[in-house]
Design a protein around this motif. Structure first.
Motif, PDB file in Angstrom:
ATOM      1  N   GLU A  21     -10.751  -0.684  -0.909  1.00  0.00           N
ATOM      2  CA  GLU A  21     -10.111  -1.862  -0.312  1.00  0.00           C
ATOM      3  C   GLU A  21      -8.666  -2.030  -0.800  1.00  0.00           C
ATOM      4  O   GLU A  21      -7.808  -2.497  -0.056  1.00  0.00           O
ATOM      5  CB  GLU A  21     -10.926  -3.147  -0.551  1.00  0.00           C
ATOM      6  CG  GLU A  21     -11.150  -3.504  -1.994  1.00  0.00           C
ATOM      7  CD  GLU A  21     -12.361  -2.851  -2.646  1.00  0.00           C
ATOM      8  OE1 GLU A  21     -12.658  -3.221  -3.783  1.00  0.00           O
ATOM      9  OE2 GLU A  21     -12.994  -1.976  -2.022  1.00  0.00           O
TER      10      GLU A  21
ATOM     11  N   SER B  19      -6.600   0.713   1.110  1.00  0.00           N
ATOM     12  CA  SER B  19      -6.345   0.367   2.514  1.00  0.00           C
ATOM     13  C   SER B  19      -5.329  -0.770   2.623  1.00  0.00           C
ATOM     14  O   SER B  19      -4.519  -0.789   3.546  1.00  0.00           O
ATOM     15  CB  SER B  19      -7.645   0.030   3.241  1.00  0.00           C
ATOM     16  OG  SER B  19      -8.251  -1.106   2.679  1.00  0.00           O
ATOM     17  N   SER B  20      -5.341  -1.713   1.672  1.00  0.00           N
ATOM     18  CA  SER B  20      -4.328  -2.778   1.669  1.00  0.00           C
ATOM     19  C   SER B  20      -2.937  -2.206   1.420  1.00  0.00           C
ATOM     20  O   SER B  20      -1.957  -2.625   2.040  1.00  0.00           O
ATOM     21  CB  SER B  20      -4.638  -3.821   0.603  1.00  0.00           C
ATOM     22  OG  SER B  20      -5.801  -4.529   0.917  1.00  0.00           O
TER      23      SER B  20
ATOM     24  N   THR C 230       7.726  -3.437  -0.503  1.00  0.00           N
ATOM     25  CA  THR C 230       6.567  -4.138  -1.062  1.00  0.00           C
ATOM     26  C   THR C 230       5.805  -3.233  -2.020  1.00  0.00           C
ATOM     27  O   THR C 230       5.371  -3.673  -3.088  1.00  0.00           O
ATOM     28  CB  THR C 230       5.644  -4.634   0.068  1.00  0.00           C
ATOM     29  OG1 THR C 230       6.395  -5.499   0.925  1.00  0.00           O
ATOM     30  CG2 THR C 230       4.442  -5.374  -0.484  1.00  0.00           C
TER      31      THR C 230
ATOM     32  N   GLU D 184      -1.896   0.748   2.189  1.00  0.00           N
ATOM     33  CA  GLU D 184      -1.485   1.506   3.378  1.00  0.00           C
ATOM     34  C   GLU D 184      -0.713   0.628   4.357  1.00  0.00           C
ATOM     35  O   GLU D 184       0.132   1.108   5.102  1.00  0.00           O
ATOM     36  CB  GLU D 184      -2.706   2.114   4.078  1.00  0.00           C
ATOM     37  CG  GLU D 184      -3.350   3.252   3.337  1.00  0.00           C
ATOM     38  CD  GLU D 184      -2.484   4.497   3.305  1.00  0.00           C
ATOM     39  OE1 GLU D 184      -1.717   4.746   4.258  1.00  0.00           O
ATOM     40  OE2 GLU D 184      -2.568   5.217   2.299  1.00  0.00           O
ATOM     41  N   GLU D 185      -0.985  -0.665   4.358  1.00  0.00           N
ATOM     42  CA  GLU D 185      -0.349  -1.591   5.304  1.00  0.00           C
ATOM     43  C   GLU D 185       1.011  -2.091   4.822  1.00  0.00           C
ATOM     44  O   GLU D 185       1.722  -2.759   5.572  1.00  0.00           O
ATOM     45  CB  GLU D 185      -1.276  -2.777   5.558  1.00  0.00           C
ATOM     46  CG  GLU D 185      -2.598  -2.383   6.186  1.00  0.00           C
ATOM     47  CD  GLU D 185      -3.577  -3.531   6.278  1.00  0.00           C
ATOM     48  OE1 GLU D 185      -3.180  -4.689   6.035  1.00  0.00           O
ATOM     49  OE2 GLU D 185      -4.745  -3.259   6.576  1.00  0.00           O
ATOM     50  N   CYS D 186       1.398  -1.788   3.593  1.00  0.00           N
ATOM     51  CA  CYS D 186       2.637  -2.312   3.005  1.00  0.00           C
ATOM     52  C   CYS D 186       3.829  -1.407   3.301  1.00  0.00           C
ATOM     53  O   CYS D 186       3.690  -0.178   3.391  1.00  0.00           O
ATOM     54  CB  CYS D 186       2.487  -2.440   1.492  1.00  0.00           C
ATOM     55  SG  CYS D 186       1.218  -3.598   0.989  1.00  0.00           S
ATOM     56  N   ASN D 187       5.016  -2.022   3.383  1.00  0.00           N
ATOM     57  CA  ASN D 187       6.240  -1.231   3.540  1.00  0.00           C
ATOM     58  C   ASN D 187       6.691  -0.737   2.160  1.00  0.00           C
ATOM     59  O   ASN D 187       6.150  -1.127   1.127  1.00  0.00           O
ATOM     60  CB  ASN D 187       7.335  -2.037   4.243  1.00  0.00           C
ATOM     61  CG  ASN D 187       7.773  -3.252   3.448  1.00  0.00           C
ATOM     62  OD1 ASN D 187       7.759  -3.264   2.228  1.00  0.00           O
ATOM     63  ND2 ASN D 187       8.181  -4.295   4.155  1.00  0.00           N
TER      64      ASN D 187
END
Length: 106
Positions: free
Chosen positions: A15, A18-19, A27, A21-24
């Motif tokens: 988890e 995967s979190s 961040t 993976e969504e960040c630029n």
């Protein structure tokens, strides 16, 4: 430096990975800085807890008189410079006293 996407270390929970993976990139760099500071804090807490459990030790020569023998030496980075501090626990509080720069010639 590799140009391929890094593999997720096995100790990183799915988890969390995967979190991330969504960040630029910006961040992710902030998260990395926070994670490094948090790891340093937890390591310091563990050293201080161990020092609380230890029996009294011989007093190091460079330990100031107003610093307890159970104090540990910790490095801190401030404005890009690294410094040594004596740190110890008094009850629920962590006390610190400046020792000097890590590289005194700089």
């Amino acid at each position: 430096m590799s140009y391929s996407e890094p593999a997720t270390p096995p100790e990183v929970p799915e988890e969390v990975a995967s979190s991330l993976e969504e960040c630029n990139a910006e961040t992710l760099r902030s998260i990395a800085k926070y994670a490094d500071a948090l790891a340093e804090y937890r390591e310091r807490e563990a050293r201080l807890d161990e020092a609380d459990d230890d029996e009294p030790q011989e007093r190091p020569e460079d330990l100031p008189e107003d610093v307890p023998t159970k104090a540990t030496l910790t490095e801190k980075e401030i404005n890009g410079n690294r410094y040594y501090y004596w740190q110890w626990r008094e009850g629920d509080k962590i006390k610190s006293q400046y020792k000097g720069p890590v590289n005194p010639s700089e």
